[in-house]
Write a protein that holds these residues in place. Structure first.
Motif, mmCIF file in Angstrom:
data_model
loop_
_atom_site.group_PDB
_atom_site.id
_atom_site.type_symbol
_atom_site.label_atom_id
_atom_site.label_comp_id
_atom_site.label_asym_id
_atom_site.label_seq_id
_atom_site.Cartn_x
_atom_site.Cartn_y
_atom_site.Cartn_z
ATOM 1 N N TRP B 424 39.183 48.953 33.992
ATOM 2 C CA TRP B 424 39.968 47.955 33.258
ATOM 3 C C TRP B 424 40.562 46.842 34.221
ATOM 4 O O TRP B 424 40.526 45.486 33.997
ATOM 5 C CB TRP B 424 40.952 48.305 32.357
ATOM 6 C CG TRP B 424 40.318 49.324 31.162
ATOM 7 C CD1 TRP B 424 40.187 50.493 30.984
ATOM 8 C CD2 TRP B 424 39.432 48.674 30.040
ATOM 9 N NE1 TRP B 424 39.358 50.895 29.981
ATOM 10 C CE2 TRP B 424 39.163 49.669 29.222
ATOM 11 C CE3 TRP B 424 39.249 47.276 29.844
ATOM 12 C CZ2 TRP B 424 38.491 49.391 28.130
ATOM 13 C CZ3 TRP B 424 38.618 46.941 28.735
ATOM 14 C CH2 TRP B 424 38.068 48.167 27.795
ATOM 15 N N THR B 425 40.988 47.375 35.191
ATOM 16 C CA THR B 425 41.780 46.163 36.287
ATOM 17 C C THR B 425 40.708 45.638 36.896
ATOM 18 O O THR B 425 40.980 44.143 37.099
ATOM 19 C CB THR B 425 42.417 46.922 37.471
ATOM 20 O OG1 THR B 425 41.719 47.870 38.177
ATOM 21 C CG2 THR B 425 43.628 47.388 36.677
ATOM 22 N N LEU B 426 39.664 45.807 37.106
ATOM 23 C CA LEU B 426 38.439 44.897 37.425
ATOM 24 C C LEU B 426 38.040 44.134 36.566
ATOM 25 O O LEU B 426 37.039 43.380 37.016
ATOM 26 C CB LEU B 426 37.397 45.782 38.252
ATOM 27 C CG LEU B 426 37.842 46.610 39.558
ATOM 28 C CD1 LEU B 426 36.945 47.450 40.015
ATOM 29 C CD2 LEU B 426 38.328 45.635 40.539
ATOM 30 N N ARG B 427 38.256 43.942 35.047
ATOM 31 C CA ARG B 427 37.571 43.468 34.197
ATOM 32 C C ARG B 427 38.265 41.923 34.523
ATOM 33 O O ARG B 427 37.554 40.814 34.000
ATOM 34 C CB ARG B 427 38.050 43.700 32.948
ATOM 35 C CG ARG B 427 37.506 44.759 32.067
ATOM 36 C CD ARG B 427 36.073 44.671 32.369
ATOM 37 N NE ARG B 427 35.578 45.592 33.333
ATOM 38 C CZ ARG B 427 34.510 45.782 33.928
ATOM 39 N NH1 ARG B 427 33.265 45.024 33.601
ATOM 40 N NH2 ARG B 427 34.022 46.505 35.116
ATOM 41 N N TRP B 430 42.569 38.661 38.157
ATOM 42 C CA TRP B 430 44.034 38.375 38.036
ATOM 43 C C TRP B 430 44.475 40.004 38.287
ATOM 44 O O TRP B 430 45.099 40.209 39.380
ATOM 45 C CB TRP B 430 44.767 38.066 36.984
ATOM 46 C CG TRP B 430 46.156 37.836 37.282
ATOM 47 C CD1 TRP B 430 47.109 37.079 37.685
ATOM 48 C CD2 TRP B 430 47.273 38.957 36.477
ATOM 49 N NE1 TRP B 430 48.339 37.587 37.512
ATOM 50 C CE2 TRP B 430 48.358 38.896 36.888
ATOM 51 C CE3 TRP B 430 46.817 40.161 35.768
ATOM 52 C CZ2 TRP B 430 49.367 39.567 36.627
ATOM 53 C CZ3 TRP B 430 47.809 41.060 35.349
ATOM 54 C CH2 TRP B 430 49.176 40.469 35.726
ATOM 55 N N ALA B 431 43.839 40.812 37.504
ATOM 56 C CA ALA B 431 44.285 42.221 37.376
ATOM 57 C C ALA B 431 43.877 43.003 38.822
ATOM 58 O O ALA B 431 44.592 43.766 39.293
ATOM 59 C CB ALA B 431 43.747 43.071 36.249
ATOM 60 N N ALA B 432 42.717 42.451 39.153
ATOM 61 C CA ALA B 432 42.068 43.020 40.556
ATOM 62 C C ALA B 432 42.898 42.867 41.523
ATOM 63 O O ALA B 432 43.228 43.656 42.529
ATOM 64 C CB ALA B 432 40.660 42.663 40.585
ATOM 65 N N GLU B 433 43.391 41.519 41.531
ATOM 66 C CA GLU B 433 44.226 41.244 42.960
ATOM 67 C C GLU B 433 45.727 41.670 42.917
ATOM 68 O O GLU B 433 46.058 42.092 43.733
ATOM 69 C CB GLU B 433 44.447 39.668 42.480
ATOM 70 C CG GLU B 433 45.136 38.692 43.592
ATOM 71 C CD GLU B 433 44.256 38.830 45.088
ATOM 72 O OE1 GLU B 433 44.803 38.628 46.146
ATOM 73 O OE2 GLU B 433 43.024 39.136 44.903
ATOM 74 N N TYR B 434 46.092 41.633 41.757
ATOM 75 C CA TYR B 434 47.597 41.954 41.330
ATOM 76 C C TYR B 434 48.013 43.267 41.118
ATOM 77 O O TYR B 434 49.025 43.816 41.205
ATOM 78 C CB TYR B 434 48.410 41.054 40.809
ATOM 79 C CG TYR B 434 48.426 39.604 41.193
ATOM 80 C CD1 TYR B 434 49.228 39.146 42.528
ATOM 81 C CD2 TYR B 434 47.920 38.640 40.710
ATOM 82 C CE1 TYR B 434 49.091 38.222 43.090
ATOM 83 C CE2 TYR B 434 47.530 37.421 41.413
ATOM 84 C CZ TYR B 434 48.401 37.095 42.664
ATOM 85 O OH TYR B 434 48.226 35.899 43.261
ATOM 86 N N LEU B 435 46.936 43.991 40.340
ATOM 87 C CA LEU B 435 47.471 45.400 39.627
ATOM 88 C C LEU B 435 46.659 46.539 40.436
ATOM 89 O O LEU B 435 47.274 47.578 40.586
ATOM 90 C CB LEU B 435 46.934 45.389 38.232
ATOM 91 C CG LEU B 435 47.852 44.469 37.383
ATOM 92 C CD1 LEU B 435 47.319 44.688 35.852
ATOM 93 C CD2 LEU B 435 49.352 44.953 37.510
ATOM 94 N N ARG B 436 45.668 46.452 41.017
ATOM 95 C CA ARG B 436 44.661 47.302 41.627
ATOM 96 C C ARG B 436 45.490 48.055 42.856
ATOM 97 O O ARG B 436 46.083 47.182 43.501
ATOM 98 C CB ARG B 436 43.292 46.920 41.922
ATOM 99 C CG ARG B 436 42.543 48.163 42.703
ATOM 100 C CD ARG B 436 41.285 47.833 42.973
ATOM 101 N NE ARG B 436 40.943 46.664 43.525
ATOM 102 C CZ ARG B 436 39.494 46.459 43.711
ATOM 103 N NH1 ARG B 436 38.728 47.156 43.837
ATOM 104 N NH2 ARG B 436 39.464 45.162 44.747
ATOM 105 N N GLY B 437 45.583 49.493 42.635
ATOM 106 C CA GLY B 437 46.083 49.932 43.876
ATOM 107 C C GLY B 437 47.815 49.593 43.806
ATOM 108 O O GLY B 437 48.370 50.009 44.948
ATOM 109 N N THR B 438 48.303 49.543 42.622
ATOM 110 C CA THR B 438 49.906 49.543 42.737
ATOM 111 C C THR B 438 50.317 50.487 42.153
ATOM 112 O O THR B 438 49.636 51.261 41.362
ATOM 113 C CB THR B 438 50.281 48.108 42.045
ATOM 114 O OG1 THR B 438 49.735 48.127 40.778
ATOM 115 C CG2 THR B 438 49.768 46.970 42.611
#
Lengths: 364, 568
Positions: B424-427, B430-438
């Motif tokens: 879902w974050t890679l959809r 923006w999410a891939a950049e700021y949410l993944r791995g947080t």
């Protein structure tokens, strides 16, 4: 009652606040990453270099205990910053498969060839440059250049010293289907390295022989165990007489449990499939943004100081830099490495899994 | 302080107000509050529950997507014996473990909450603790202590008993899972008992019922929903467990999912989908079943103190049950961990192989474990609260659907939840950049994975607040916010704490999600234990696991048990 309740609400708020403050404090404190641990300092040969604004991200299926000192030493000697996601090789490979080309990983380190084959079949691996590839013998790397071996673990038979006498020891894995071994042998049948080993077994002796052997083992009441460690531990206690495992757990268990661990490794003859060397592999992802830094890391894994560390500290077989294996390890012979095409492992893996499941070993 | 006094004053006035028919007459038992008689749910509450439901559905939607887009064939698999046999074993194990934990958890809760059993306060701290063992360590430690050649063996040999019994297969998996999961029943039932008036039991006793007859006729019907909601969690945990069945060598559906996950991903995804459907069926079945049961919910009154039943000649058997449970579920694994850990310390001190960890390897991960788990537990409680309120108080379609989504998700393997987070974050870029791995995603994943544990307890807690109390408060002129703060909050807190406590303990020991979703350089105790165990550093694993269990115990006491005790 409500009075107590209200003050307890206040205390919860205070606790959460204290946690938040302390959390920010610890984050601030942990920023100095360049402080070397003792083990890492022993690996570093020169001086630490200044940071050079490059980062390598590793997904590591090898655990921190075994490989972190080398990674710290690498960061020190090259000035390259390293981020690591530690985990199980299989799960990390699946994660990279899920992330696809968006993966953050530059380098994937695998305990065994299976997960590497999975990534190769997905077309996610890049090609390693010849200079780095040439650091190991051709039989310890992919002909396609997609992976390179950096240490090895040998398959052996671990046995309990009180329950199995020297004269009872088998000369070959094929002997284990005999009646005198009935109910006495443990197999880590769903373990990655066992599956890799069995895939090579099929490749070497043919599907029919390998499948028959496994069925005979099941008929001979071989005991299933979830992993190598569980077998070595059980053999040390005398729960099981012997089992097929990777050689190096014995050294860790013996070091940990001392004399109460009543087990020892037995090396099958030099020409036996039972003494295969399983290679731990390094790969570079096709999507890496810094091929140079990734190559530097692979080269460092194969440097003399890293290879010495592997054989002397983690009791593995060195594969590069002409380092000879630690003398406490069973000797390697010519057949153990080199006669097997590891590239077939990825594709043959699914079939291996099916054969193992259908053998009935899991439910026995 | 003035505000505090005002609040308590309101609650007292409400409870003693003539408009509160619950006062003193709880023994008569108010009639069932049937769904038809309920009010329409307010829109903001429905909207909140709906959004939470959608978020909780992320793993299921991901799994569905994977099944639709790959060549997996769940229906085809359902007809093969390769699937049916493990499926059957999963169901058999789940039924057995649910039944045994329902009995054990309820008995333990009653013994420690309602009787004069000696040492009640200590038992209350210790009894939830087996939940702190990650099953992959707990089961291994259990084997190490009880199986042939283990610690118990040495002990028994010392007194001349030969012990060659080996735990494995269905029996081994059943025993280990029962011992490690009974707190799912024990905690909510104990919380429920604490908030129940003793007046009914008192009347029963006065009318000549024995202690156990009182238990059967009065206590059991009133705690039925806590028992079934706990047993439901156990059931879902059991069908999703991998650690224990793997070590006990019992071939269930999760093992098939696990062994095929790399070699044959479509099959693994299809089997996971079957697991999910099984979970949905179980959850729906429980809902229908408990509606038929038509539980009586007497209002809580603070005018009567909970009754203490004297155990008399049952004191010893009672002590044996509690002590035996603690001995097997807590002490037996702890003995193996201590054996590993202490011999490592001794070796370290006497110049043998030195430990591969130092204090900073423990302190940092321990700290990470504690604060991320506390945050996840708090968020989980708040996330499920709207759904719990809908289910307990209002007529609503959204409530049951969201509730089913939240609870079924508990049966999802951690790996699937972790992969879903990445999917879902890679959809979006923006999410891939700021949410993944947080940490944000990590906490979200924990909440989704374990929210079910808070829901059951929260629902029971909310349901225990009598409508009349609200009506009375309104009559007395309290606004809706003030009613929430002064009437609901004090009454639902024990239940919410119990639910939050479950999430806390589960998060502290969570492994697959933490390994894959946590930020880089965010080690927790469990990831450290996993790594130690993976390469046979058992001394290190033992020490770290002891730290985990002690920390879990301290937190459970500090945040859950102590506060709940205050509320007696």
């Amino acid at each position: 009652m409500t009075k107590i309740e209200d003050s307890s609400l206040r205390r919860i708020t205070a606790t959460v606040l204290a946690i938040a403050i302390a959390a920010s404090f610890t984050t601030a404190c942990s920023s100095d990453k360049r402080e070397l641990s003792e083990k890492a300092a022993a690996i570093v040969t020169g001086e630490c270099r200044d940071e050079r604004n490059q980062t390598v991200t590793i997904y590591s299926g090898r655990t921190e205990y075994l490989i972190r000192p080398i990674i710290e030493a690498f960061a020190c000697e090259t000035g390259i910053d390293v981020r690591v996601r530690w985990g199980n090789s299989t799960d990390l490979a699946i994660l990279i498969g899920e992330e696809g080309t968006a993966t953050e990983a530059d380098v994937f380190l695998s305990r065994s060839p299976g997960p590497v084959g999975f990534l190769e079949s997905r077309g996610l691996l890049g090609t390693i440059d010849d200079e780095v590839l040439s650091l190991v013998d051709p039989q310890n790397r992919a002909s396609s250049g997609s992976w390179i071996g950096f240490s090895g673990r040998k398959r052996v038979l671990v046995r309990n010293l009180d329950l199995v006498s020297d004269s009872e020891l088998p000369e070959s894995v094929f002997d284990l289907t005999e009646d005198r071994y009935r109910g006495r042998v443990g197999l880590p049948a769903t373990n990655g390295s066992f599956e890799d080993w069995f895939t090579v077994f099929r490749d070497t002796h043919g599907d029919e022989v390998a499948t028959q052997w496994l069925h005979d083992m099941v008929a001979n009441d071989a005991e299933y165990y979830p992993n190598n460690r569980a077998i070595v531990e059980a053999a040390g206690r005398g729960e099981i007489d012997m089992g097929l495992v990777n050689h190096y757990y014995q050294y860790q268990e013996a070091a940990a449990a001392g004399d109460s661990h009543r087990a020892e490794n037995h090396d099958f003859g030099p020409n036996d499939i039972g003494s295969l060397l399983i290679i731990t592999a390094a790969t570079i992802l096709g999507t890496t943004k810094d091929r140079g830094a990734a190559h530097e890391l692979l080269a460092y894994l194969l440097s003399p100081q890293a290879q010495l560390y592997f054989t002397n500290q983690t009791f593995e077989y060195p594969l590069g830099a002409g380092i000879t294996p630690n003398s406490i390890l069973p000797a390697l012979s010519a057949l153990e490495i080199g006669s097997v095409d590891f590239d077939s492992l990825g594709g043959g893996f699914e079939e291996t899994e099916r054969i193992i499941r259908e053998s009935g070993i899991l439910t026995g | 302080m003035a505000a505090l006094k005002r609040r308590s004053a309101l609650l007292e006035r409400v409870e003693s107000s003539p408009a509160n028919p619950a006062r003193g007459t709880a023994a008569a038992g108010p009639p069932d509050r049937r769904v038809e008689g309920r009010k329409q749910a307010p829109l903001p509450l429905t909207a909140a529950a709906f959004i939470v439901g959608v978020l909780f559905a992320f793993p299921a939607l991901y799994l569905t997507w994977r099944n639709v887009t790959s060549d997996s064939d769940p229906l085809g698999l359902l007809t093969s014996s390769r699937t049916l046999e493990p499926l059957r074993r999963s169901v058999v194990l789940a039924v057995l473990v649910s039944a045994s934990t329902a009995v054990l958890g309820t008995a333990l809760a009653w013994l420690t909450a309602r009787t004069d059993l000696p040492g009640r306060r200590i038992w209350r701290v210790l009894l939830p603790l087996p939940l702190a063992y990650p099953t992959f360590v707990g089961a291994a430690a259990f084997i190490r202590t009880l199986n042939p050649g283990g610690l118990a063996n040495d002990l028994l040999e010392g007194v001349g008993i030969d012990h060659s019994f080996e735990l494995r297969g269905l029996f081994g998996a059943w025993l280990v899972l029962t011992l490690f999961t009974y707190p799912y029943v024990y905690l909510p039932v104990a919380a429920r008992l604490r908030s129940l008036p003793g007046s009914l039991e008192e009347s029963a006793r006065l009318l000549g019922d024995s202690g156990f007859s009182t238990f059967r006729r009065i206590v059991l019907p009133q705690t039925a929903s806590a028992i079934t909601s706990g047993a439901l969690l156990v059931c879902l945990y059991t069908i999703s467990d991998f650690g224990a069945v793997q070590l006990m060598r019992y071939d269930t559906l999760t093992r098939a999912i696990w062994t095929t996950r790399l070699a044959d991903q479509p099959t693994s995804f299809a089997l996971s989908a079957i697991l999910l459907v099984l979970a949905v069926v179980v959850v729906a079945g429980e809902r229908i079943g408990s509606r038929r049961l038509g539980e009586r919910r007497p209002a809580r009154t603070n005018t009567s103190r909970p009754l203490t039943t004297p155990l008399n000649r049952w004191r010893l058997p009672g002590l044996a049950l509690v002590g035996g449970t603690i001995g097997l579920a807590l002490v037996a694994p702890a003995a193996a961990l201590a054996d590993w850990g202490i011999s490592g310390l001794v070796r370290n001190a006497t110049g043998g192989r030195s430990l591969a960890i130092n204090a900073s390897d423990v302190v940092g991960p321990a700290w990470n474990t504690v604060w991320v788990s506390v945050v996840a537990a708090c968020v989980a409680v708040f996330a499920v609260l709207p759904t719990a309120m809908l289910l307990a108080r209002y007529r609503s379609r959204v409530g049951p659907i969201t509730g089913n989504v939240i609870i079924s998700t508990f049966a999802m393997p951690g790996l699937i939840v972790a992969l879903a987070m990445f999917f879902w974050t890679l959809r979006s870029n923006w999410a891939a950049e700021y949410l993944r791995g947080t940490l944000f995603v990590l906490v979200f994943a924990y909440v989704v994975r374990f929210g079910a544990q808070a829901l059951g307890a929260a629902q029971i807690a909310v349901a225990a607040v009598p409508d009349r109390l609200h009506d009375s408060a309104r009559v007395l002129g309290a606004g809706s916010f003030r009613r929430l703060a002064t009437v609901d909050a004090p009454l639902v807190t024990p239940g919410l704490l119990a639910g939050g406590g479950l999430v806390l303990l589960s998060t502290m020991k969570e492994l697959p999600i933490t390994l894959l979703v946590a930020p880089f350089d965010f080690p927790t105790l469990t990831t450290k234990i996993f790594q130690s165990f993976e390469d046979a550093f058992v001394a290190e694993a033992g020490l770290l696991a002891m730290v985990l269990v002690v920390l879990s115990g301290a937190l459970t006491w500090f945040l859950v048990v102590r506060r709940a005790d205050h509320l007696d």
